[in-house]
Design a protein around this motif. Structure first.
Motif, PDB file in Angstrom:
ATOM      1  N   ARG A  49      46.066  43.887  34.131  1.00 25.53           N
ATOM      2  CA  ARG A  49      47.163  44.865  34.259  1.00 25.53           C
ATOM      3  C   ARG A  49      48.480  44.168  34.578  1.00 25.53           C
ATOM      4  O   ARG A  49      49.532  44.562  34.076  1.00 25.53           O
ATOM      5  N   ILE A  50      48.430  43.126  35.386  1.00 21.05           N
ATOM      6  CA  ILE A  50      49.648  42.370  35.689  1.00 21.05           C
ATOM      7  C   ILE A  50      50.158  41.682  34.429  1.00 21.05           C
ATOM      8  O   ILE A  50      51.357  41.702  34.137  1.00 21.05           O
ATOM      9  N   GLU A  51      49.240  41.100  33.664  1.00 25.38           N
ATOM     10  CA  GLU A  51      49.635  40.476  32.403  1.00 25.38           C
ATOM     11  C   GLU A  51      50.261  41.519  31.465  1.00 25.38           C
ATOM     12  O   GLU A  51      51.300  41.263  30.847  1.00 25.38           O
ATOM     13  N   ASP A  52      49.668  42.701  31.372  1.00 23.26           N
ATOM     14  CA  ASP A  52      50.213  43.771  30.527  1.00 23.26           C
ATOM     15  C   ASP A  52      51.607  44.184  31.007  1.00 23.26           C
ATOM     16  O   ASP A  52      52.507  44.421  30.200  1.00 23.26           O
ATOM     17  N   PHE A  53      51.788  44.271  32.321  1.00 18.22           N
ATOM     18  CA  PHE A  53      53.097  44.609  32.890  1.00 18.22           C
ATOM     19  C   PHE A  53      54.136  43.556  32.512  1.00 18.22           C
ATOM     20  O   PHE A  53      55.256  43.880  32.095  1.00 18.22           O
ATOM     21  N   LEU A  54      53.775  42.286  32.652  1.00 21.20           N
ATOM     22  CA  LEU A  54      54.708  41.209  32.303  1.00 21.20           C
ATOM     23  C   LEU A  54      55.051  41.233  30.814  1.00 21.20           C
ATOM     24  O   LEU A  54      56.209  41.029  30.429  1.00 21.20           O
ATOM     25  N   GLN A  55      54.060  41.492  29.973  1.00 24.00           N
ATOM     26  CA  GLN A  55      54.298  41.586  28.532  1.00 24.00           C
ATOM     27  C   GLN A  55      55.234  42.754  28.207  1.00 24.00           C
ATOM     28  O   GLN A  55      56.125  42.632  27.371  1.00 24.00           O
ATOM     29  N   ALA A  56      55.026  43.878  28.857  1.00 28.03           N
ATOM     30  CA  ALA A  56      55.892  45.040  28.644  1.00 28.03           C
ATOM     31  C   ALA A  56      57.321  44.726  29.091  1.00 28.03           C
ATOM     32  O   ALA A  56      58.293  45.125  28.431  1.00 28.03           O
ATOM     33  N   THR A  57      57.444  44.017  30.206  1.00 25.81           N
ATOM     34  CA  THR A  57      58.767  43.631  30.695  1.00 25.81           C
ATOM     35  C   THR A  57      59.468  42.739  29.676  1.00 25.81           C
ATOM     36  O   THR A  57      60.648  42.956  29.350  1.00 25.81           O
ATOM     37  N   LEU A  58      58.750  41.756  29.159  1.00 27.13           N
ATOM     38  CA  LEU A  58      59.326  40.840  28.157  1.00 27.13           C
ATOM     39  C   LEU A  58      59.656  41.563  26.852  1.00 27.13           C
ATOM     40  O   LEU A  58      60.632  41.218  26.178  1.00 27.13           O
ATOM     41  N   ALA A  59      58.875  42.587  26.518  1.00 26.31           N
ATOM     42  CA  ALA A  59      59.086  43.337  25.270  1.00 26.31           C
ATOM     43  C   ALA A  59      60.150  44.417  25.412  1.00 26.31           C
ATOM     44  O   ALA A  59      60.500  45.088  24.437  1.00 26.31           O
ATOM     45  N   PRO A 105      61.566  46.501  42.128  1.00 30.03           N
ATOM     46  CA  PRO A 105      61.501  45.105  41.687  1.00 30.03           C
ATOM     47  C   PRO A 105      60.105  44.747  41.165  1.00 30.03           C
ATOM     48  O   PRO A 105      59.104  45.367  41.559  1.00 30.03           O
ATOM     49  N   ASP A 106      60.042  43.753  40.306  1.00 28.36           N
ATOM     50  CA  ASP A 106      58.763  43.317  39.742  1.00 28.36           C
ATOM     51  C   ASP A 106      57.755  42.988  40.838  1.00 28.36           C
ATOM     52  O   ASP A 106      56.573  43.310  40.726  1.00 28.36           O
ATOM     53  N   GLU A 107      58.221  42.363  41.905  1.00 23.14           N
ATOM     54  CA  GLU A 107      57.343  41.992  43.015  1.00 23.14           C
ATOM     55  C   GLU A 107      56.636  43.213  43.594  1.00 23.14           C
ATOM     56  O   GLU A 107      55.436  43.175  43.890  1.00 23.14           O
ATOM     57  N   ALA A 108      57.350  44.328  43.728  1.00 17.80           N
ATOM     58  CA  ALA A 108      56.763  45.552  44.276  1.00 17.80           C
ATOM     59  C   ALA A 108      55.739  46.144  43.312  1.00 17.80           C
ATOM     60  O   ALA A 108      54.685  46.630  43.737  1.00 17.80           O
ATOM     61  N   VAL A 109      56.031  46.107  42.020  1.00 23.97           N
ATOM     62  CA  VAL A 109      55.086  46.629  41.031  1.00 23.97           C
ATOM     63  C   VAL A 109      53.801  45.807  41.061  1.00 23.97           C
ATOM     64  O   VAL A 109      52.690  46.356  41.077  1.00 23.97           O
ATOM     65  N   ASP A 146      51.813  46.606  44.135  1.00 28.14           N
ATOM     66  CA  ASP A 146      51.139  47.899  44.002  1.00 28.14           C
ATOM     67  C   ASP A 146      49.954  47.822  43.046  1.00 28.14           C
ATOM     68  O   ASP A 146      48.927  48.474  43.266  1.00 28.14           O
ATOM     69  N   LEU A 147      50.069  47.023  41.990  1.00 32.31           N
ATOM     70  CA  LEU A 147      48.936  46.839  41.075  1.00 32.31           C
ATOM     71  C   LEU A 147      47.757  46.183  41.796  1.00 32.31           C
ATOM     72  O   LEU A 147      46.610  46.610  41.656  1.00 32.31           O
ATOM     73  N   LEU A 148      48.038  45.140  42.573  1.00 33.05           N
ATOM     74  CA  LEU A 148      46.975  44.462  43.316  1.00 33.05           C
ATOM     75  C   LEU A 148      46.387  45.365  44.394  1.00 33.05           C
ATOM     76  O   LEU A 148      45.163  45.441  44.558  1.00 33.05           O
ATOM     77  N   SER A 149      47.251  46.057  45.116  1.00 37.40           N
ATOM     78  CA  SER A 149      46.795  46.931  46.187  1.00 37.40           C
ATOM     79  C   SER A 149      45.911  48.053  45.645  1.00 37.40           C
ATOM     80  O   SER A 149      44.849  48.352  46.198  1.00 37.40           O
ATOM     81  N   THR A 150      46.333  48.659  44.557  1.00 42.98           N
ATOM     82  CA  THR A 150      45.562  49.731  43.926  1.00 42.98           C
ATOM     83  C   THR A 150      44.205  49.222  43.452  1.00 42.98           C
ATOM     84  O   THR A 150      43.187  49.897  43.600  1.00 42.98           O
ATOM     85  N   ALA A 151      44.190  48.009  42.913  1.00 42.38           N
ATOM     86  CA  ALA A 151      42.934  47.448  42.421  1.00 42.38           C
ATOM     87  C   ALA A 151      41.953  47.176  43.551  1.00 42.38           C
ATOM     88  O   ALA A 151      40.741  47.324  43.387  1.00 42.38           O
ATOM     89  N   MET A 152      42.452  46.779  44.714  1.00 41.73           N
ATOM     90  CA  MET A 152      41.589  46.418  45.824  1.00 41.73           C
ATOM     91  C   MET A 152      41.141  47.616  46.671  1.00 41.73           C
ATOM     92  O   MET A 152      40.195  47.497  47.441  1.00 41.73           O
TER      93      MET A 152
END
Length: 128
Positions: A39-49, A70-74, A77-83
């Motif tokens: 999901r983090i990789e997908d987020f980064l790809q979406a940001t770049l796109a 900010p990207d750091e917060a997203v 939240d992705l990591l926190s939600t996953a855990m």
């Protein structure tokens, strides 16, 4: 949330960064971390796109996406939600040292044999 320890001390969980709160992570978390990494990789790809807003709205809702997040917060939240499914909150009573583990909407208590207190406080050396 707040509750009374058996010694009578009231333990409150109403904010982040509490020195008497921690987390126990169950050992079955490899698949969740792999999914979070994807999901983090997908987020980064979406940001770049250039589709960051649409991606964030699809995963967190439009209100979250509209906020200047900010990207750091997203990523946090992705990591926190996953855990969340594998983490259990743990509290330490400042007065008696008893540990309280919340599992399946129940509080289970454990009393250290040596009476040590403050076992969850990381101290001043950890970055804030």
């Amino acid at each position: 949330m707040q509750f009374a320890c058996r010694c009578g001390h009231v333990i409150k969980d109403q904010t982040d960064g509490l020195p008497y709160k921690g987390w126990v992570t169950r050992d079955k978390h490899e698949a969740l971390m792999a999914a979070a990494s994807k999901r983090i990789e997908d987020f980064l790809q979406a940001t770049l796109a250039g589709t960051r807003h649409a991606w964030v709205a699809a995963h967190f809702g439009e209100d979250y996406a509209r906020a200047v997040t900010p990207d750091e917060a997203v990523i946090f939240d992705l990591l926190s939600t996953a855990m969340d499914p594998v983490r259990l909150p743990l509290y330490s009573c400042d007065q008696c040292g008893r540990l309280w583990l919340r599992s399946h909407n129940r509080l289970l208590s454990y009393l250290p044999e040596d009476g040590e207190r403050g076992v969850l406080d990381v101290g001043p050396d950890v970055p804030k």
